[in-house]
Write a protein that holds these residues in place. Sequence first.
Motif, mmCIF file in Angstrom:
data_model
loop_
_atom_site.group_PDB
_atom_site.id
_atom_site.type_symbol
_atom_site.label_atom_id
_atom_site.label_comp_id
_atom_site.label_asym_id
_atom_site.label_seq_id
_atom_site.Cartn_x
_atom_site.Cartn_y
_atom_site.Cartn_z
ATOM 1 N N PRO A 1 0.799 -1.221 0.000
ATOM 2 C CA PRO A 1 0.000 0.000 0.000
ATOM 3 C C PRO A 1 0.825 1.261 0.000
ATOM 4 C CG PRO A 1 -0.873 -1.596 1.554
ATOM 5 C CD PRO A 1 0.401 -2.172 1.031
ATOM 6 N N GLY A 2 1.981 1.274 0.649
ATOM 7 C CA GLY A 2 2.772 2.492 0.714
ATOM 8 C C GLY A 2 3.511 2.825 -0.551
ATOM 9 N N TYR A 3 3.477 1.952 -1.581
ATOM 10 C CA TYR A 3 4.269 2.159 -2.773
ATOM 11 C C TYR A 3 3.476 2.742 -3.933
ATOM 12 C CZ TYR A 3 8.225 -0.370 -0.857
ATOM 13 O OH TYR A 3 9.285 -0.758 -0.103
ATOM 14 N N HIS A 4 2.244 3.208 -3.727
ATOM 15 C CA HIS A 4 1.495 3.704 -4.861
ATOM 16 C C HIS A 4 2.097 4.960 -5.452
ATOM 17 C CE1 HIS A 4 -0.185 5.959 -1.439
ATOM 18 N NE2 HIS A 4 -0.383 6.914 -2.314
ATOM 19 N N TYR A 5 2.979 5.671 -4.713
ATOM 20 C CA TYR A 5 3.585 6.880 -5.230
ATOM 21 C C TYR A 5 4.953 6.608 -5.840
ATOM 22 C CZ TYR A 5 4.926 6.244 -0.389
ATOM 23 O OH TYR A 5 5.298 5.695 0.799
ATOM 24 N N THR A 6 5.428 5.370 -5.890
ATOM 25 C CA THR A 6 6.733 5.090 -6.460
ATOM 26 C C THR A 6 6.615 4.674 -7.910
ATOM 27 O OG1 THR A 6 6.650 2.770 -5.812
ATOM 28 C CG2 THR A 6 7.561 4.315 -4.222
ATOM 29 N N SER A 7 7.716 4.821 -8.652
ATOM 30 C CA SER A 7 7.727 4.392 -10.041
ATOM 31 C C SER A 7 8.093 2.921 -10.118
ATOM 32 C CB SER A 7 8.744 5.224 -10.835
ATOM 33 O OG SER A 7 10.059 4.929 -10.403
ATOM 34 N N VAL A 8 7.785 2.300 -11.258
ATOM 35 C CA VAL A 8 8.153 0.899 -11.462
ATOM 36 C C VAL A 8 9.665 0.769 -11.560
ATOM 37 C CG1 VAL A 8 7.922 -1.061 -13.020
ATOM 38 C CG2 VAL A 8 5.956 0.395 -12.574
ATOM 39 N N ILE A 9 10.340 1.768 -12.159
ATOM 40 C CA ILE A 9 11.801 1.723 -12.305
ATOM 41 C C ILE A 9 12.468 1.975 -10.961
ATOM 42 C CG2 ILE A 9 13.786 2.804 -13.398
ATOM 43 C CD1 ILE A 9 12.025 3.437 -15.770
ATOM 44 N N GLY A 10 12.057 3.018 -10.243
ATOM 45 C CA GLY A 10 12.622 3.346 -8.942
ATOM 46 C C GLY A 10 13.811 4.283 -9.035
ATOM 47 N N MET A 11 13.824 5.301 -8.161
ATOM 48 C CA MET A 11 14.939 6.231 -8.073
ATOM 49 C C MET A 11 15.213 6.529 -6.602
ATOM 50 S SD MET A 11 14.360 8.946 -11.192
ATOM 51 C CE MET A 11 16.020 9.590 -10.919
ATOM 52 N N ALA A 12 16.422 7.036 -6.311
ATOM 53 C CA ALA A 12 16.782 7.381 -4.940
ATOM 54 C C ALA A 12 17.769 8.532 -4.944
ATOM 55 C CB ALA A 12 17.377 6.183 -4.212
ATOM 56 N N LEU A 13 17.647 9.424 -3.945
ATOM 57 C CA LEU A 13 18.604 10.498 -3.686
ATOM 58 C C LEU A 13 19.262 10.206 -2.351
ATOM 59 C CD1 LEU A 13 16.498 13.630 -4.732
ATOM 60 C CD2 LEU A 13 18.212 12.426 -6.088
ATOM 61 N N LEU A 14 20.620 10.187 -2.315
ATOM 62 C CA LEU A 14 21.351 9.740 -1.139
ATOM 63 C C LEU A 14 22.485 10.709 -0.809
ATOM 64 C CD1 LEU A 14 21.715 6.069 -2.344
ATOM 65 C CD2 LEU A 14 20.328 6.719 -0.397
ATOM 66 N N VAL A 15 22.789 10.849 0.473
ATOM 67 C CA VAL A 15 23.995 11.530 0.935
ATOM 68 C C VAL A 15 24.604 10.657 2.020
ATOM 69 C CG1 VAL A 15 23.203 13.862 0.391
ATOM 70 C CG2 VAL A 15 22.669 12.877 2.620
ATOM 71 N N GLY A 16 25.951 10.766 2.170
ATOM 72 C CA GLY A 16 26.586 9.940 3.177
ATOM 73 C C GLY A 16 28.064 10.214 3.293
ATOM 74 N N GLY A 17 28.754 9.351 4.010
ATOM 75 C CA GLY A 17 30.186 9.491 4.237
ATOM 76 C C GLY A 17 30.784 8.187 4.688
ATOM 77 N N GLY A 18 32.097 8.237 5.023
ATOM 78 C CA GLY A 18 32.761 7.021 5.451
ATOM 79 C C GLY A 18 34.238 7.237 5.689
ATOM 80 N N PHE A 19 35.020 6.166 5.563
ATOM 81 C CA PHE A 19 36.466 6.167 5.790
ATOM 82 C C PHE A 19 37.168 5.845 4.477
ATOM 83 C CE2 PHE A 19 40.386 3.832 6.652
ATOM 84 C CZ PHE A 19 41.058 4.710 7.490
ATOM 85 N N GLN A 20 38.316 6.509 4.225
ATOM 86 C CA GLN A 20 39.075 6.273 2.998
ATOM 87 C C GLN A 20 40.561 6.281 3.317
ATOM 88 O OE1 GLN A 20 38.099 8.328 -0.770
ATOM 89 N NE2 GLN A 20 40.191 9.124 -0.709
ATOM 90 N N ASP A 21 41.346 5.426 2.636
ATOM 91 C CA ASP A 21 42.798 5.383 2.823
ATOM 92 C C ASP A 21 43.449 5.008 1.497
ATOM 93 O OD1 ASP A 21 45.219 5.567 4.040
ATOM 94 O OD2 ASP A 21 45.048 3.691 5.188
ATOM 95 N N PHE A 22 44.624 5.596 1.235
ATOM 96 C CA PHE A 22 45.375 5.277 0.026
ATOM 97 C C PHE A 22 46.037 3.913 0.188
ATOM 98 C CE2 PHE A 22 45.334 9.973 -0.039
ATOM 99 C CZ PHE A 22 44.684 10.145 -1.255
ATOM 100 N N THR A 23 46.266 3.212 -0.934
ATOM 101 C CA THR A 23 46.805 1.855 -0.877
ATOM 102 C C THR A 23 48.203 1.737 -1.467
ATOM 103 O OG1 THR A 23 45.793 1.290 -3.011
ATOM 104 C CG2 THR A 23 44.482 0.885 -1.023
ATOM 105 N N SER A 24 48.651 2.696 -2.303
ATOM 106 C CA SER A 24 49.941 2.556 -2.971
ATOM 107 C C SER A 24 51.059 3.154 -2.124
ATOM 108 C CB SER A 24 49.904 3.204 -4.352
ATOM 109 O OG SER A 24 49.624 4.576 -4.227
ATOM 110 N N GLY A 25 52.304 2.787 -2.472
ATOM 111 C CA GLY A 25 53.478 3.067 -1.658
ATOM 112 C C GLY A 25 53.637 4.468 -1.129
ATOM 113 N N ASN A 26 53.976 5.438 -1.995
ATOM 114 C CA ASN A 26 54.284 6.786 -1.532
ATOM 115 C C ASN A 26 53.073 7.465 -0.901
ATOM 116 O OD1 ASN A 26 56.960 6.690 -2.291
ATOM 117 N ND2 ASN A 26 56.578 7.500 -4.346
ATOM 118 N N ALA A 27 51.881 7.323 -1.528
ATOM 119 C CA ALA A 27 50.687 7.983 -0.993
ATOM 120 C C ALA A 27 50.355 7.463 0.403
ATOM 121 C CB ALA A 27 49.504 7.767 -1.927
ATOM 122 N N LYS A 28 50.496 6.171 0.625
ATOM 123 C CA LYS A 28 50.194 5.605 1.939
ATOM 124 C C LYS A 28 51.224 6.036 2.975
ATOM 125 C CE LYS A 28 48.921 1.272 4.175
ATOM 126 N NZ LYS A 28 47.628 1.834 4.623
ATOM 127 N N ALA A 29 52.496 6.176 2.535
ATOM 128 C CA ALA A 29 53.550 6.588 3.457
ATOM 129 C C ALA A 29 53.414 8.052 3.854
ATOM 130 C CB ALA A 29 54.907 6.329 2.839
#
Length: 380
Positions: free
Chosen positions: A197-225
């Motif tokens: 019942p709650g999906y009558h306003y959604t499309s069959v294809i579906g779309m989403a708008l998202l924001v977020g974050g997380g953790f990142q680290d370099f993996t190669s030699g000089n950048a990681k050092a």
Amino acid sequence: MPTTKVGWILGGAFLLGVVGTAQAADQATDMGASGSANAAGTSAPQCKDLGVTVSFDTGAYTLDQNAKGALDGVSKWMHTNEARTLRLRGFADTTGNTTANITLSQERADNVRDYLVQQGVDSSRISTVGHGEEHPEERGLPSQGRAVTFEGCQPMKVAEATPPPPAPEPVAPVEETPPAPVAIAPPPPEPTYEQAPGYHYTSVIGMALLVGGGFQDFTSGNAKALTAGGGSWNARIVAGTRSFVGLEAAYVGSANNVRNILGTNVSSSVIGNGLEGALRLQVPIMVGYSMIEPFGFVGLGWSNYRVTNNRLATSDFSTRSDNVMTVPLGGGVAYTYKMFTLDARASWTPTYYNNLIINNAGSTNNLDHWGLGGNVGVAF
């Protein structure tokens, strides 16, 4: 024939038939009470199925033009006698979650009641109940049971004792002309699944708008050092969340602190900002109001990396800013409830055309990196 005209024809036919039935019932009651000595008044209401149904699309409880035309006829019938009442029974087909179908059938009956109230019918004269997938066996329902049925009630008159009326004079029979058939537009094709019942306003294809974050680290030699692990952030638009193939477009950013080296401040950082697009392969699994969706992705992008707050050129950074090509790879799982959605993902991103870090002998100067993160947003 336009659907509005069809609705009015069906509503008018319903009104004529029901009014005629009500008048015949009143006359029969008057004749049956003529030989009794009861005082004038009313008895318990007499109820019966009016033979009218309103059909709905799969997973929906909104009224189309055909339904509104028929309900206009029901409204007029109710207005001709203020003592009449209605019982509305809502039903759903057997596709989808049983509990959700009970809620859906109740919403269908309530929506029919609300429309009649908008036409001036007192809400106290209308009762509703949702039966879900339990259909009456005495007659079939249209649209595999996605319908609302009508049961009309009105008090039977008890007339004062009167002498029997004189016998009517014979009247020559009048040949009745059968009504012309009414063309009804075929129902729209049914989708491959029953939406909650709650999906009558959604499309069959579906779309989403998202924001977020997380953790990142370099993996190669000089950048990681030269840098420590840092934070990341993003804003995404996803198309095709309800299919097996989807697309993503995103803005991505990151910040990694530079370790204390010659020519940099303690607060020096490598800041990244870029754009990327990705192809998603996913498996949408819908359960009632919810959808769980494992997915994987591969894409292509561009990012600008720059070193902030460095006092002078160092022996490790060949420039303060560099543009690189990125190839994001990874996977995750998304969860959606009605219009609320979130996902968790892991990624590894190779980079190409790197010039930010000097390529020391025996090491690499690319900015390849990995990350873990999550996003939250809305689904359509």
